[in-house]
Structures are given as C-alpha cells and as structure tokens.
Design an enzyme around this catalytic site. Structure first.
Site, PDB file in Angstrom:
ATOM      1  N   HIS A   1     -17.342 -13.730 -31.910  1.00 13.39           N
ATOM      2  CA  HIS A   1     -17.522 -13.091 -30.596  1.00 13.39           C
ATOM      3  C   HIS A   1     -18.401 -13.941 -29.663  1.00 13.39           C
ATOM      4  CE1 HIS A   1     -15.562  -9.784 -32.659  1.00 13.39           C
ATOM      5  NE2 HIS A   1     -16.371 -10.057 -33.656  1.00 13.39           N
TER       6      HIS A   1
ATOM      7  N   GLU B   1     -23.153  -7.520 -32.259  1.00 16.42           N
ATOM      8  CA  GLU B   1     -22.664  -8.453 -33.280  1.00 16.42           C
ATOM      9  C   GLU B   1     -22.781  -9.909 -32.826  1.00 16.42           C
ATOM     10  OE1 GLU B   1     -18.595  -7.831 -34.450  1.00 16.42           O
ATOM     11  OE2 GLU B   1     -18.580  -9.580 -35.787  1.00 16.42           O
TER      12      GLU B   1
ATOM     13  N   HIS C   1     -19.285 -13.001 -39.211  1.00 11.38           N
ATOM     14  CA  HIS C   1     -19.125 -11.733 -38.494  1.00 11.38           C
ATOM     15  C   HIS C   1     -20.028 -10.648 -39.059  1.00 11.38           C
ATOM     16  CE1 HIS C   1     -15.516 -12.480 -35.926  1.00 11.38           C
ATOM     17  NE2 HIS C   1     -15.490 -13.548 -36.706  1.00 11.38           N
TER      18      HIS C   1
ATOM     19  N   GLU D   1     -18.393 -11.099 -43.577  1.00  8.06           N
ATOM     20  CA  GLU D   1     -18.775  -9.880 -42.834  1.00  8.06           C
ATOM     21  C   GLU D   1     -20.107  -9.423 -43.411  1.00  8.06           C
ATOM     22  OE1 GLU D   1     -17.492  -8.285 -40.294  1.00  8.06           O
ATOM     23  OE2 GLU D   1     -15.337  -8.705 -40.197  1.00  8.06           O
TER      24      GLU D   1
HETATM   25 ZN   LIG Z   1     -16.492  -9.567 -35.677  1.00 10.33          ZN
END
Ligand SMILES: [Zn+2]
Length: 265
Positions: free
Chosen positions: A10, A24, A79, A145
C-alpha cells in the site's frame, strides 16, 4: 550479488487496512525500511531495492515491473491483515500454483520459521493465494501478513518499535539464510563459474541457467580491478560431491566455453 526486492504494501492514497489508530501503509513501510537496513548492514553481497521508501502511491503492476526489470533474486511483499477484530495472528503466502517444495516454498519456510519465533503472534500457517505480486513476479516471491491491525492485541504490538525491529530482523535473517544456503543450511556444495568479462555474457548465462535449473544464483564481483568481471555462484544446493559433479557437468553443457568449479559451501 544477491538482489532483494522489498515491497512495503500500500502507500499514499491507499492506506491499506485500518484499525486501532494505525494504517497498514505506515506499519509495512516501517518494517520494510528496517528489513533493508538489516540486510545491508549485516550481510555481504546484498543489494536492496524497495517499491517505495516514502508514503507514496505505487500501483501493484509497477511494483512487479520494477522488480522484474531490476532482476531481483527474491521479492518480499510485507502486509498487515484485518478481518473482524477478534481474528489475530501471522500468516504468509506463495502463489497458489506452486508446490510447497518449490523455491518459493522453501523461502516461505525460512521466513515463517524466523518470523514466528519472534513476533509473539498466533501461527495461522503457511498459505497460498493468487495475489498479483506473487503471480506476476519473475523471481521467488513471498507475501507476509504480520498480524491483524483491527485486533487490539496484535495492533498493540505493531505500536512498539522493538516489535517492528524484531519482525524486520527476522525477515532479513530468513532472506539471507535462505539465499546463502538455499535450503536447510545442511547442503555442502555449490558451483562457481569462470569469470564473465562482459555484462551481456553474464546476463545471457544467467538466463540460460535459470531456464534449466531451479537454483538461486549470485553474482560475485571479481576483486582484480585491472580487469573487472563477475562469476556466478549457485546457492548451496548439493548434499554430496557426486550430486555436485553431476550438476557441474550439466552446467558446463549449459554455458559452453566457461569453466565450472565445485566448491564447498
Ligand atoms: Zn495489505
């Protein structure tokens, strides 16, 4: 030279997941920059490139194109998850078409093992998915993640600099261990080529080797500066001398005209 591409998820107009006062995009950038710093400071022969080093918008397509064009050895996308506030934990992904024994799968093993040791998060396992960056990247790629931003306990960890550093260091350690050992660290032999004096010959040879073998490759600069050049070294992929010598003979056929040596890992 090992080229590690770090992709903090992002950025800019795309904040990613939100929760507990966190975005995030900021957490992934903080981890990504630390991964870069640890790789550069703690390891030799590593080059790092990032999809972004600031809070800017970068399309998924551009991240992968940039990594492919640069000729990255591995692609690591970082992420943070979110779901329903109660779900928590760490998981990582390789592309869904790949086997767990693939190069990507081995890199995922290395990352999972190191990261779960230090992040204090619930282990949600090693997974597969059809994410754009995993599908379109030409090199082994893994997406991590690192907890759920909308879960209060996970988010509390993300707010600690010590946690960011520990998670980043684990990423760096896993990437470096994996790249240098290509596997479980027990492999004993690798192959080294003769010297390539011209960049285009090096590129051609690497392409031919990649098409024929499932090895991680490094470019090692020759120290003789009156006639600079590069040699290619494979990851430590061979357990026995016999295996290494068989691979040596196949590699000689793949890059005719160049010497190939078996060396100890
Ligand atoms: Zn993400």
């Amino acid at each position: 030279m090992v080229k590690v591409y770090i992709d903090p998820g992002h950025g800019g107009k795309d904040p990613g997941a939100l929760g507990n006062g966190l975005m995030e995009k900021n957490v992934t950038l903080a981890i990504g920059k630390k991964v870069r710093d640890y790789l550069i400071n703690d390891y030799d022969f590593v080059k790092v490139r990032m999809s972004r080093t600031t809070d800017k918008t970068v399309a998924l397509e551009d991240r992968v194109k940039d990594a492919n064009k640069w000729g990255a050895s591995v692609f690591i996308s970082i992420h943070i998850n979110s779901f329903n506030e109660s779900t928590s934990g760490y998981e990582d992904y390789i592309h869904e078409t790949l086997s767990t024994n693939s190069i990507d799968g081995q890199l995922q093993d290395a990352l999972h093992e190191e990261i779960i040791k230090v992040n204090g998060l619930r282990d949600r396992g090693q997974k597969k998915a059809d994410f754009h960056v995993l599908r379109e990247s030409d090199m082994p790629s893994v997406l991590t993640e690192n907890g759920f931003i909308d879960n209060a306990k996970d988010a509390a960890k993300m707010k600690q600099t010590s946690w960011i550093k520990a998670v980043a260091k684990a990423h760096a350690k896993a990437i470096a261990n994996y790249l240098y050992n290509q596997g479980d660290g027990k492999m004993k032999y690798r192959l080294r080529t003769g010297k390539f004096d011209f960049a285009e010959d090096l590129v051609t040879a690497k392409k031919a080797i990649k098409e024929n073998f499932n090895w991680v490759l490094y470019e090692v600069p020759e120290s003789l500066n009156w006639n600079p050049g590069y040699r290619i070294i494979t990851g430590a992929a061979f357990n026995s001398l016999k295996e290494a010598e068989e691979a040596q003979s196949k590699l000689r056929d793949t890059i005719p005209g160049y010497a190939v040596y078996v060396i100890e890992a």
